[in-house]
Design an enzyme around this catalytic site. Structure first.
Site, PDB file in Angstrom:
ATOM      1  N   ARG A  33       0.809  -1.236   0.000  1.00 47.69           N
ATOM      2  CA  ARG A  33       0.000   0.000   0.000  1.00 47.69           C
ATOM      3  C   ARG A  33       0.832   1.271   0.000  1.00 47.69           C
ATOM      4  O   ARG A  33       0.501   2.250  -0.644  1.00 47.69           O
ATOM      5  CB  ARG A  33      -0.969   0.002   1.195  1.00 47.69           C
ATOM      6  CG  ARG A  33      -2.234  -0.789   0.902  1.00 47.69           C
ATOM      7  CD  ARG A  33      -2.886  -1.232   2.160  1.00 47.69           C
ATOM      8  NE  ARG A  33      -2.078  -2.278   2.802  1.00 47.69           N
ATOM      9  CZ  ARG A  33      -2.501  -3.066   3.764  1.00 47.69           C
ATOM     10  NH1 ARG A  33      -3.712  -2.906   4.259  1.00 47.69           N
ATOM     11  NH2 ARG A  33      -1.745  -3.996   4.283  1.00 47.69           N
ATOM     12  N   GLY A  75      14.458 -12.524   3.633  1.00 46.42           N
ATOM     13  CA  GLY A  75      13.909 -13.885   3.764  1.00 46.42           C
ATOM     14  C   GLY A  75      13.034 -14.254   2.585  1.00 46.42           C
ATOM     15  O   GLY A  75      12.705 -15.424   2.386  1.00 46.42           O
ATOM     16  N   GLY A 100      18.547 -15.714   3.125  1.00 45.19           N
ATOM     17  CA  GLY A 100      18.439 -17.138   3.423  1.00 45.19           C
ATOM     18  C   GLY A 100      17.091 -17.655   2.991  1.00 45.19           C
ATOM     19  O   GLY A 100      16.077 -16.961   3.118  1.00 45.19           O
ATOM     20  N   ASN A 102      15.754 -20.118   4.385  1.00 40.36           N
ATOM     21  CA  ASN A 102      15.062 -20.568   5.594  1.00 40.36           C
ATOM     22  C   ASN A 102      15.889 -20.179   6.818  1.00 40.36           C
ATOM     23  O   ASN A 102      17.060 -20.554   6.912  1.00 40.36           O
ATOM     24  CB  ASN A 102      14.857 -22.086   5.546  1.00 40.36           C
ATOM     25  CG  ASN A 102      13.765 -22.527   6.481  1.00 40.36           C
ATOM     26  OD1 ASN A 102      13.801 -22.214   7.672  1.00 40.36           O
ATOM     27  ND2 ASN A 102      12.772 -23.215   5.947  1.00 40.36           N
ATOM     28  N   HIS A 135       3.803 -26.888   1.044  1.00 40.38           N
ATOM     29  CA  HIS A 135       3.494 -25.574   1.633  1.00 40.38           C
ATOM     30  C   HIS A 135       2.016 -25.265   1.458  1.00 40.38           C
ATOM     31  O   HIS A 135       1.317 -25.902   0.674  1.00 40.38           O
ATOM     32  CB  HIS A 135       4.326 -24.462   0.976  1.00 40.38           C
ATOM     33  CG  HIS A 135       5.745 -24.433   1.464  1.00 40.38           C
ATOM     34  ND1 HIS A 135       6.732 -25.213   0.910  1.00 40.38           N
ATOM     35  CD2 HIS A 135       6.332 -23.711   2.468  1.00 40.38           C
ATOM     36  CE1 HIS A 135       7.869 -24.986   1.547  1.00 40.38           C
ATOM     37  NE2 HIS A 135       7.663 -24.080   2.501  1.00 40.38           N
ATOM     38  N   LYS A 139       1.238 -19.785  -1.204  1.00 41.70           N
ATOM     39  CA  LYS A 139       2.640 -19.564  -1.597  1.00 41.70           C
ATOM     40  C   LYS A 139       2.747 -19.216  -3.080  1.00 41.70           C
ATOM     41  O   LYS A 139       2.162 -19.872  -3.932  1.00 41.70           O
ATOM     42  CB  LYS A 139       3.480 -20.816  -1.278  1.00 41.70           C
ATOM     43  CG  LYS A 139       4.952 -20.610  -1.485  1.00 41.70           C
ATOM     44  CD  LYS A 139       5.788 -21.608  -0.707  1.00 41.70           C
ATOM     45  CE  LYS A 139       7.272 -21.440  -0.952  1.00 41.70           C
ATOM     46  NZ  LYS A 139       7.778 -20.107  -0.591  1.00 41.70           N
ATOM     47  N   GLY A 145      12.195 -21.910  -1.756  1.00 42.69           N
ATOM     48  CA  GLY A 145      13.621 -21.559  -1.665  1.00 42.69           C
ATOM     49  C   GLY A 145      14.374 -22.613  -0.871  1.00 42.69           C
ATOM     50  O   GLY A 145      15.513 -22.970  -1.211  1.00 42.69           O
TER      51      GLY A 145
HETATM   52  N1  LIG Z   1      13.445 -17.368   4.616  1.00 37.72           N
HETATM   53  C1  LIG Z   1      12.528 -17.845   5.444  1.00 37.72           C
HETATM   54  O1  LIG Z   1      12.839 -18.370   6.533  1.00 37.72           O
HETATM   55  C2  LIG Z   1      11.096 -17.703   5.080  1.00 37.72           C
HETATM   56  C3  LIG Z   1      10.774 -17.093   3.913  1.00 37.72           C
HETATM   57  N2  LIG Z   1       9.478 -16.850   3.607  1.00 37.72           N
HETATM   58  C4  LIG Z   1       9.243 -16.071   2.403  1.00 37.72           C
HETATM   59  O2  LIG Z   1       8.907 -14.733   2.812  1.00 37.72           O
HETATM   60  C5  LIG Z   1       8.028 -14.140   1.870  1.00 37.72           C
HETATM   61  C6  LIG Z   1       6.801 -13.576   2.584  1.00 37.72           C
HETATM   62  O3  LIG Z   1       6.078 -14.620   3.172  1.00 37.72           O
HETATM   63  P1  LIG Z   1       4.680 -14.318   3.926  1.00 37.72           P
HETATM   64  O4  LIG Z   1       4.865 -13.322   5.002  1.00 37.72           O
HETATM   65  O5  LIG Z   1       4.147 -15.655   4.258  1.00 37.72           O
HETATM   66  O6  LIG Z   1       3.818 -13.671   2.736  1.00 37.72           O
HETATM   67  P2  LIG Z   1       2.520 -12.750   2.849  1.00 37.72           P
HETATM   68  O7  LIG Z   1       1.823 -12.856   1.533  1.00 37.72           O
HETATM   69  O8  LIG Z   1       1.752 -13.072   4.073  1.00 37.72           O
HETATM   70  O9  LIG Z   1       3.092 -11.257   3.001  1.00 37.72           O
HETATM   71  C7  LIG Z   1       3.707 -10.578   1.959  1.00 37.72           C
HETATM   72  C8  LIG Z   1       3.767  -9.125   2.336  1.00 37.72           C
HETATM   73  O10 LIG Z   1       4.516  -8.443   1.348  1.00 37.72           O
HETATM   74  C9  LIG Z   1       3.854  -7.195   1.110  1.00 37.72           C
HETATM   75  N3  LIG Z   1       4.250  -6.610  -0.159  1.00 37.72           N
HETATM   76  C10 LIG Z   1       3.751  -6.767  -1.407  1.00 37.72           C
HETATM   77  N4  LIG Z   1       4.412  -5.985  -2.279  1.00 37.72           N
HETATM   78  C11 LIG Z   1       5.366  -5.319  -1.552  1.00 37.72           C
HETATM   79  C12 LIG Z   1       6.372  -4.364  -1.860  1.00 37.72           C
HETATM   80  N5  LIG Z   1       6.546  -3.921  -3.118  1.00 37.72           N
HETATM   81  N6  LIG Z   1       7.173  -3.921  -0.862  1.00 37.72           N
HETATM   82  C13 LIG Z   1       7.014  -4.351   0.402  1.00 37.72           C
HETATM   83  N7  LIG Z   1       6.062  -5.234   0.763  1.00 37.72           N
HETATM   84  C14 LIG Z   1       5.265  -5.713  -0.203  1.00 37.72           C
HETATM   85  C15 LIG Z   1       2.382  -7.545   1.172  1.00 37.72           C
HETATM   86  O11 LIG Z   1       1.635  -6.335   1.315  1.00 37.72           O
HETATM   87  P3  LIG Z   1       0.032  -6.303   1.154  1.00 37.72           P
HETATM   88  O12 LIG Z   1      -0.491  -7.072   2.333  1.00 37.72           O
HETATM   89  O13 LIG Z   1      -0.280  -4.847   1.197  1.00 37.72           O
HETATM   90  O14 LIG Z   1      -0.232  -6.971  -0.167  1.00 37.72           O
HETATM   91  C16 LIG Z   1       2.411  -8.417   2.433  1.00 37.72           C
HETATM   92  O15 LIG Z   1       2.405  -7.609   3.585  1.00 37.72           O
HETATM   93  C17 LIG Z   1       7.761 -15.227   0.828  1.00 37.72           C
HETATM   94  O16 LIG Z   1       8.632 -15.063  -0.262  1.00 37.72           O
HETATM   95  C18 LIG Z   1       8.102 -16.518   1.548  1.00 37.72           C
HETATM   96  O17 LIG Z   1       8.497 -17.552   0.674  1.00 37.72           O
HETATM   97  C19 LIG Z   1       8.470 -17.247   4.426  1.00 37.72           C
HETATM   98  C20 LIG Z   1       8.740 -17.892   5.596  1.00 37.72           C
HETATM   99  C21 LIG Z   1      10.081 -18.188   6.013  1.00 37.72           C
HETATM  100  O1  LIG Z   2       6.391 -19.273   1.745  1.00 43.43           O
HETATM  101  C1  LIG Z   2       6.576 -19.841   2.846  1.00 43.43           C
HETATM  102  O2  LIG Z   2       5.669 -19.956   3.683  1.00 43.43           O
HETATM  103  C2  LIG Z   2       7.916 -20.353   3.151  1.00 43.43           C
HETATM  104  N1  LIG Z   2       8.883 -20.033   2.339  1.00 43.43           N
HETATM  105  C3  LIG Z   2      10.247 -20.383   2.467  1.00 43.43           C
HETATM  106  C4  LIG Z   2      10.700 -21.186   1.285  1.00 43.43           C
HETATM  107  O3  LIG Z   2      10.294 -20.874   0.147  1.00 43.43           O
HETATM  108  O4  LIG Z   2      11.487 -22.115   1.455  1.00 43.43           O
HETATM  109  C5  LIG Z   2      10.587 -20.970   3.813  1.00 43.43           C
HETATM  110  C6  LIG Z   2       9.513 -21.754   4.484  1.00 43.43           C
HETATM  111  O5  LIG Z   2       9.516 -23.065   4.017  1.00 43.43           O
HETATM  112  C7  LIG Z   2       8.143 -21.127   4.394  1.00 43.43           C
END
Ligand SMILES: NC(=O)C1=CN([C@@H]2O[C@H](COP(=O)(O)OP(=O)(O)OC[C@H]3O[C@@H](n4cnc5c(N)ncnc54)[C@H](OP(=O)(O)O)[C@@H]3O)[C@@H](O)[C@H]2O)C=CC1
Ligand SMILES: O=C(O)C1=N[C@H](C(=O)O)C[C@H](O)C1
Length: 247
Positions: A33, A75, A100, A102, A135, A139, A145
């Site tokens: 937003r 992440g 990372g 994860n 997942h 997703k 990843g």
């Molecule tokens: N490395 C790790 O350990 C992990 C990695 N992940 C990864 O993290 C990412 C997010 O996961 P998750 O929280 O579940 O996803 P969500 O869909 O719940 O949240 C994504 C967020 O990103 C926001 N967003 C969209 N566009 C932008 C932008 N241009 N700039 C900033 N924010 C933006 C969305 O905003 P809005 O709500 O306004 O659309 C929302 O708040 C994924 O890629 C997932 O794979 C997840 C878990 C663990």
């Molecule tokens: O999107 C998720 O939820 C997650 N994303 C990461 C990934 O793509 O590996 C880490 C975790 O498994 C959760």
């Protein structure tokens, strides 16, 4: 530490909770937003940014933090085809960056054991190997990843497999891996937080290495610990570098 959160969805909100518990302050929240109205000056007073946004948003967010000279933990997954260019920019511009697939301690232990197992099994050609990731249905990227990191750990230690291929259950596209291709099977089921399995199968038996996340808490706590680890460092890092068992 004064933290900027990029992405305030399932992960961003949980990271805020753990950051506050550990005595940090969230000074700015950026999501879809308000993203277009944010300028590098808005980040000036922060010590660290943590990005858990979306695959298509990650790259621009990384550039924003580099322009602001703000250390950044990423992440977000699904953007790794750009890793080399991010690394080059980070090092050229003397920035601080850690990413990372994860952040949970359990998965990082898993990454380590996965490489050891691949090395141990490598001489025994009767075993074929495959990776499976499950997942939640929200997703955006496949394979996960984490599954890519697992596959890379196997490819480094297996003489037969040269590359990975992905099959998404229910996509209608049939993927039959060739002998030198490592299959990553992706399943999307309800609200599953993240389950990863490595399977070695022979005619007579099967070996399974499996990690099941019960919630997202391990990922969120790990991301805050990564931010604490990155503070004061310059350079380009992966989360695996935080752990001693990789040495
Ligand atoms: N490395 C790790 O350990 C992990 C990695 N992940 C990864 O993290 C990412 C997010 O996961 P998750 O929280 O579940 O996803 P969500 O869909 O719940 O949240 C994504 C967020 O990103 C926001 N967003 C969209 N566009 C932008 C932008 N241009 N700039 C900033 N924010 C933006 C969305 O905003 P809005 O709500 O306004 O659309 C929302 O708040 C994924 O890629 C997932 O794979 C997840 C878990 C663990
Ligand atoms: O999107 C998720 O939820 C997650 N994303 C990461 C990934 O793509 O590996 C880490 C975790 O498994 C959760």
């Amino acid at each position: 530490m004064k933290i900027v959160l990029l992405g305030y969805g399932k992960m961003g909100q949980l990271i805020e909770r753990f950051a506050m518990k550990r005595g940090h302050e969230v000074v700015l929240i950026i999501d879809e937003r308000n993203r277009n109205s944010i300028t590098p000056e808005d980040l000036e007073d922060a010590d660290m940014a943590i990005d858990f946004s979306t695959p298509h948003a990650a790259l621009e967010n990384i550039s924003l933090c580099f322009e602001s000279n703000l250390p950044l933990v990423v992440g977000t997954t699904g953007w790794y085809e750009h890793l080399d260019e991010v690394k080059e920019t980070c090092l050229e511009a003397d920035q601080s960056f850690l990413y990372g697939s994860n952040f949970s301690i359990g998965v990082n232990i898993f990454f380590h054991i996965n490489k050891m197992l691949a090395k141990a099994i490598n001489p025994y050609k009767q075993y074929d190997v495959q990776v499976e990731e499950i997942h939640h249905i929200h997703k955006l990227d496949a394979p996960s990843g984490t599954a890519i990191t697992i596959a890379e750990g196997i490819l480094e230690n297996n003489d037969e497999k040269k590359t990975w291929v992905n099959s998404v259950e229910g996509s209608g596209e049939e993927v039959i891996p060739k002998g030198n291709e490592l299959l990553i099977e992706s399943l999307r089921i309800e609200e599953v937080p993240g389950t990863h399995t490595v399977l070695y199968s022979s005619e007579v038996d099967q070996i399974e290495l499996k990690h099941t996340a019960h919630s997202r808490e391990g990922f969120a706590l790990g991301a805050v610990i990564a931010a604490e680890w990155l503070l004061g460092k310059k350079g380009f890092y992966q989360v695996t570098e935080m752990f001693d068992f990789n040495k």
